[in-house]
Design an enzyme around this catalytic site. Structure first.
Site, short mmCIF file in Angstrom:
data_model
loop_
_atom_site.label_atom_id
_atom_site.label_comp_id
_atom_site.label_asym_id
_atom_site.label_seq_id
_atom_site.Cartn_x
_atom_site.Cartn_y
_atom_site.Cartn_z
N HIS A 155 -9.19 -3.65 -1.78
CA HIS A 155 -8.26 -2.85 -1.12
C HIS A 155 -8.74 -1.55 -1.16
O HIS A 155 -8.40 -1.04 -0.42
CB HIS A 155 -6.67 -3.56 -1.39
CG HIS A 155 -5.56 -2.23 -0.99
ND1 HIS A 155 -4.28 -3.25 -0.63
CD2 HIS A 155 -5.36 -1.04 -1.08
CE1 HIS A 155 -3.85 -2.42 0.04
NE2 HIS A 155 -4.47 -0.49 -0.52
N GLU A 156 -9.20 -1.71 -2.48
CA GLU A 156 -9.25 0.42 -2.28
C GLU A 156 -10.29 0.53 -1.90
O GLU A 156 -10.63 1.62 -1.43
CB GLU A 156 -9.04 0.71 -3.96
CG GLU A 156 -7.88 0.23 -4.71
CD GLU A 156 -6.73 1.59 -4.13
OE1 GLU A 156 -6.97 2.20 -3.54
OE2 GLU A 156 -5.49 0.67 -4.34
N CYS B 260 0.66 -0.92 0.21
CA CYS B 260 -0.04 -0.10 0.06
C CYS B 260 0.84 1.23 -0.14
O CYS B 260 2.25 0.94 1.45
CB CYS B 260 -1.27 -0.15 1.28
SG CYS B 260 -2.11 1.42 1.08
N HIS C 114 -10.10 1.35 1.97
CA HIS C 114 -9.36 2.77 2.05
C HIS C 114 -10.31 3.65 2.82
O HIS C 114 -11.02 4.45 3.39
CB HIS C 114 -8.45 3.13 0.87
CG HIS C 114 -7.18 3.10 1.08
ND1 HIS C 114 -6.16 3.09 2.22
CD2 HIS C 114 -6.76 1.67 0.17
CE1 HIS C 114 -5.04 2.32 1.46
NE2 HIS C 114 -5.31 2.16 1.05
NI NI Z 1 -3.60 0.98 -0.18
#
Ligand code: NI
Length: 180
Positions: A144-145, A102, A148
């Site tokens: 993953h995004e 990341c 966030h």
């Molecule tokens: Ni990330």
């Protein structure tokens, strides 16, 4: 438009839930400016994806792209995608482990369980609906995004902390980068 500095783990705003992008602000100068900065920032950092909170904007906007080039020889390409107000719909409860990095956690990698296949919906910058069913690295990147946007960084999902460490130790021969 310009690359902005990437917000790093430890900053409280990365752990906040981001607010939806307003429905009346698609195709707006404000959105295009944000996306231009996100793309410049992702390219400058050699990333495969970026979420708006990583440049300090806590709104539900992510971008990602994997080129079909030598930097990611083992990754299937992902078309450049702008995904706003996303919703994830996993195909099943099954998860599989793979390595992630990341841009907000520089220099490290961890083994993270994710859904191997899912459907995702959302909107592009013009407000047009996106509806895709994906698997593999594409499925992993979008999870993953979107994490966030919910204030979740990948280390918070690692189940075996012995599989979390410095990239140079875990992968001494790694060429290139695919952090997101
Ligand atoms: Ni990330």
């Amino acid at each position: 438009m310009a690359a902005r500095s990437i917000v790093k783990m430890g900053t409280p705003s990365l752990f906040e839930k981001s607010r939806p992008w307003p429905a009346d602000k698609f195709d707006s100068p404000e959105l295009h400016a944000l996306l231009a900065d996100m793309k410049d920032s992702m390219i400058a950092a050699n990333g495969a994806g970026l979420a708006a909170p990583q440049i300090g904007e806590n709104v539900r906007v992510v971008i990602f792209e994997v080129d079909n080039n030598s930097r990611y020889p083992k990754r299937e390409p992902i078309p450049f995608t702008v995904l706003i107000n996303p919703l994830l719909l996993p195909a099943s409860d099954e998860k599989v482990d793979d390595w992630e990095g990341c841009l907000s956690v520089p220099g490290m990698r961890g083994l993270v369980p994710r859904y191997p296949k899912l459907r995702y919906t959302g909107f592009d910058q013009s407000g047009a609906a996106i509806d895709r069913t994906v698997d593999g690295f594409h499925a992993r990147v979008v999870q993953h995004e979107v994490d966030h946007l919910d204030g979740v960084l990948y280390p918070m999902r690692i189940t075996d902390m012995t599989k979390f460490g410095y990239t140079e130790i875990l992968f001494p021969n790694l060429v290139g980068d695919d952090d997101n």
